[in-house]
Design an enzyme around this catalytic site. Sequence first.
Site, short mmCIF file in Angstrom:
data_model
loop_
_atom_site.label_atom_id
_atom_site.label_comp_id
_atom_site.label_asym_id
_atom_site.label_seq_id
_atom_site.Cartn_x
_atom_site.Cartn_y
_atom_site.Cartn_z
N HIS A 58 53.39 8.85 46.27
CA HIS A 58 52.35 9.94 46.22
C HIS A 58 51.18 9.05 46.26
CE1 HIS A 58 54.46 13.42 44.37
NE2 HIS A 58 55.09 12.56 43.64
N HIS B 178 50.20 14.32 49.34
CA HIS B 178 50.65 14.65 47.97
C HIS B 178 51.92 13.86 47.64
CE1 HIS B 178 51.76 16.42 44.16
NE2 HIS B 178 50.68 17.00 44.07
N GLU C 292 54.70 25.89 20.00
CA GLU C 292 55.83 25.06 19.51
C GLU C 292 56.08 23.75 20.81
OE1 GLU C 292 57.27 28.95 17.84
OE2 GLU C 292 56.06 28.31 19.92
N HIS D 221 66.95 35.90 17.59
CA HIS D 221 66.80 34.95 16.45
C HIS D 221 67.72 34.17 16.00
CE1 HIS D 221 62.57 36.78 16.66
NE2 HIS D 221 62.24 36.14 15.66
#
Length: 738
Positions: free
Chosen positions: A60, A308, A462, A523
């Site tokens: 890049h 890029h 998280e 869960h």
Amino acid sequence: KHYLILGAMTEAKVLTIEDLIFGAKERKSQDQATRRGDELVINCLRSLAMDAVQQANSGHPGTPMAMAPVAYALWARILNYDPEAPHWMNRDRFVLSMGHASMLLYGLLHLAGVKEVSNHDQVTGQFAVSLEDIKEFRQFGSKCPGHPEFGETTGVEVTTGPLAQGVATSVGMAIASKWLAARFNKPDMKLFGFDVFALASDGDMQEGLSSEAASLAGHLKLNNLCWIWDNNQITIEGNVAWAMSEDLPTRFIAYGWNVLRVGDANDVEALTRAFLSFRREQERPTLIVVDSHIAWGAPTKQDSFHAHGTPLGDKEVTATKHIYDWPDEKFLVPEEVKKHFRIQMAERGGVSRKEWDKMFATFQNTYPEEGKILQDMISGKLPEGWDSYCKPFPADAKGLATRQSSSECLNFIGKGVPWLLGGSADLATSCLTTLKGMDDFMPPGSQWGQYAGRNLHFGIREHAMGSIMNGLALCKLRPFGATFLVFSDYMRPPIRLSAIMETPCIFVFTHDSIGVGEDGPTHQPVEHLGSLRSIPGLAVFRPCDANECLEMWKFIMPLQDQPVAIILSRQALPTLDRQTFASAEGVHKGGYILADTSTNGAAPEVILMSTGSEVHLMVQAHQELAASGVKVRSVSFPSLEIFKQQSQEYIDAVLPNACRARVSIEASRRDSWGSLLGLDGEHVGMITFGLSAPIKKVQAELGMTVEAVMAAARRVMSGNPRKISSRAQVLKSWKKRK
């Protein structure tokens, strides 16, 4: 006339008008020389990036070309960093969150003359990145890999590449700086107070992780944190406007950040003023928006997404160097460039580091106890007697949930290791990870805690929690972070990076199976254990009782270069009587024979294997099989990864080849157990997702029963284990039922 000139750091000096006239001419000449030197360094950085990417035919080039003035202004004029001692504890941290622009960092390390540090943390005298290394950019064995890798190249503070991981990790570093300062600084000795700078791309800002991390940084008032946003409006697909139209600076203001803007990435003076403004900020982290042009100066590739992720091409490189007024010579690094850059680094970072070394020596003499703690922390050595608070648990048929017994062990360890700190994603009361009697990490003015607190509140973030833990670990602290096992999916990227970087993070996951019961399949983890075990270098522990928890923590704490995932139950599990069953010290081997009815060295007829809560199913089945005269061996496997690291002699002693009748019992999928089961074994576990009901009903419906284990044992002993197709039939039936 006479003029009184006052300098910020010098005494007043009286000058005549002649002094001012001729001094102005001299200063103008010096300023011109300085600007010329600045331009040379900047254009050298750009040219090295173009040449390295072109030679590798990969990489890049556009972002290093645009950001070279920004990086130069920061490193040469602001960064408190000594290339002669790149691991100095109070150095400012520079994080290249836009890891794809790695040649910018490698160019900086080379021009600054950063010295290499050995695996034993000793400066070798060699350069961290030589010109030959740059010529081998992205090649096998080079110190200049495609994305910066911590531990592979001295001067790389964190492995980056997955976007937003760098900026989120920088928040952990800023927290570490605040904690170290609050814990060790004295009125007359400011040992810590380093700043953290992160260079971010449009992609970093689009990733949700950066929002999580920025929100928490603003809340914690981390005024030692500065993100620099390369606002070039280009991504791989094209223009940023195709996918993003929000007012990002205003969003950061809402997070509680100080927001500055530099309208031209080439304006080194404006950039310097922005960095100095950050340094004056007392309450907020700072975002500096830098408007730039990707591949600046390239005649046909500037402001194009083609710059890029692909080389510019030889003709474009030559034309661009002409615009820079740079010789068309590959990998050219004039001596004057290195000299101009290194003098500035030495005058600031070099002097500061030497002063710090003297201060630290004085600190150790004046405060020997705290000095010993700090030295141990820096060297990765646990304090003497760190495990003296640990005590075994008595046998108890009712027992404790392993989340509870692990919590007690965590607090034992916390008393002996002062730099152990952490928290949870808003689940401390469920995961039970609070360090009792310790303050919360909060801004002092909040009245909720202080920066020396060891209990962190990550909020329901998280992903950011995992990245912040990496930042803390990279600053020599020992972090833990907790949530439910099913939510480990939210933080898998930083767990993976922790394994790649070998940071000793402790990831605590509770509510580990269908034992969650009424909360249902959303869960109830099913595939998560196998998913975590598939990460190379991550040790996964799932203890079966309180004493396995204790031995697990004793094993974990001395680890310096390995992250760990701890998997804990919601429900209570009996504490085994170790007079009847083998010592829990077998945890240190990863797997050990818990009970065995085979005698005189004879091979067992069947081997049962299990982890965590299912060990107690195994024990019940073991007792029934033994009562019926079967020679049965039961093996507890708190960590499959650690077991597989043992000698082949030990592995064969636990799992003799003569016994191919094997049953694994775990409320997860079979994937992790294949190498231990072989072709003739069978797994009692999960094939489908769970269901919502009380725990005993869920276990009965899904086959996690003693009867199911007994039946599997009978099948493998008769040489007729269930076939692969049988699991597919179970899944088909489950889908029809649903």
